[in-house]
Scaffold this active site. Sequence first.
Site, PDB file in Angstrom:
ATOM      1  N   ASN A 204      74.491   9.913   8.323  1.00  0.00           N
ATOM      2  CA  ASN A 204      74.685   9.812   6.873  1.00  0.00           C
ATOM      3  C   ASN A 204      75.553   8.607   6.580  1.00  0.00           C
ATOM      4  O   ASN A 204      76.368   8.206   7.403  1.00  0.00           O
ATOM      5  CB  ASN A 204      75.367  11.081   6.345  1.00  0.00           C
ATOM      6  CG  ASN A 204      75.555  11.045   4.832  1.00  0.00           C
ATOM      7  OD1 ASN A 204      74.677  10.574   4.098  1.00  0.00           O
ATOM      8  ND2 ASN A 204      76.699  11.505   4.340  1.00  0.00           N
TER       9      ASN A 204
ATOM     10  N   HIS B 239      78.356   7.363   3.766  1.00  0.00           N
ATOM     11  CA  HIS B 239      79.200   7.920   2.714  1.00  0.00           C
ATOM     12  C   HIS B 239      80.064   6.798   2.123  1.00  0.00           C
ATOM     13  O   HIS B 239      80.664   6.022   2.868  1.00  0.00           O
ATOM     14  CB  HIS B 239      80.085   9.028   3.297  1.00  0.00           C
ATOM     15  CG  HIS B 239      80.930   9.694   2.274  1.00  0.00           C
ATOM     16  ND1 HIS B 239      80.415  10.640   1.395  1.00  0.00           N
ATOM     17  CD2 HIS B 239      82.226   9.538   1.942  1.00  0.00           C
ATOM     18  CE1 HIS B 239      81.383  11.032   0.578  1.00  0.00           C
ATOM     19  NE2 HIS B 239      82.489  10.384   0.892  1.00  0.00           N
TER      20      HIS B 239
HETATM   21  C1  GRF Z   1      75.307   5.182  -1.712  1.00  0.00           C
HETATM   22  O1  GRF Z   1      76.525   4.734  -2.229  1.00  0.00           O
HETATM   23  C2  GRF Z   1      75.543   6.187  -0.605  1.00  0.00           C
HETATM   24  O2  GRF Z   1      76.653   5.902   0.166  1.00  0.00           O
HETATM   25  C3  GRF Z   1      75.761   7.444  -1.387  1.00  0.00           C
HETATM   26  O3  GRF Z   1      74.841   7.364  -2.455  1.00  0.00           O
HETATM   27  C4  GRF Z   1      74.547   6.001  -2.744  1.00  0.00           C
HETATM   28  C5  GRF Z   1      73.072   5.856  -2.617  1.00  0.00           C
HETATM   29  O4  GRF Z   1      72.616   4.613  -3.014  1.00  0.00           O
HETATM   30  N1  GRF Z   1      75.658   8.594  -0.543  1.00  0.00           N
HETATM   31  P1  GRF Z   1      71.116   4.181  -2.741  1.00  0.00           P
HETATM   32  O5  GRF Z   1      70.207   5.314  -3.233  1.00  0.00           O
HETATM   33  O6  GRF Z   1      70.944   3.932  -1.274  1.00  0.00           O
HETATM   34  O7  GRF Z   1      70.908   2.935  -3.557  1.00  0.00           O
END
Ligand code: GRF
Length: 192
Positions: free
Chosen positions: A111, A113
Amino acid sequence: MVISTGSKIVKTAVFISGTGSNLKSLIKFSKLKKSPISISLIISNNPKSKGLKYANIFNIKKKIFTLKKITDEKKILFELKKDKISLICLAGFMKILSKTFIKNFNGKILNIHPSLLPKFKGLNTHERAIKKKEKYSGCTVHYVSPKLDSGKIILQKKVKINKNDTSESLAKKILFQEHKLYPKAILKIFSL
Ligand code: GRF
């Protein structure tokens, strides 16, 4: 935890819920010669997820499971096994997977984050980092364990918080780093 694959390309599924900018960067990375992964499945819990467009653009199979029913996870597992997926990358996936699901893919779910874990687990990370007057925030790629945002950390990138940063401007700066960090973390776990 290291994923051993020999020299085989690792068939990967990316799970998304929203914009899919990390998905896009992972797809681009997967096409490089140095990439240990290929992306053969995109799963979303949200039929309106903008990131689903990348399935069409890059000709990758997509499946939507809202995960409102318990049986949905079973259906996802079936799809993953059918496609011989051995790595799952969560990329802005907003559903919490069950312990049973995670156990089925133990050590094979990653994941990203948007904070320097273990700080600011959960949602609204940028807003909370600014409120707490942190000097830095950033992003983390980690293994997924049954406890939310608590699995073993693979890589992190620090980002400076400026005095005039808003949660939007910080999110933008961090997202830019996320796009580089996720591929780097994948290279790291497969080159150990
Ligand atoms: C990212 O900031 C990720 O870390 C978080 O949600 C956001 C998703 O962005 N979990 P994307 O859909 O990849 O543009």
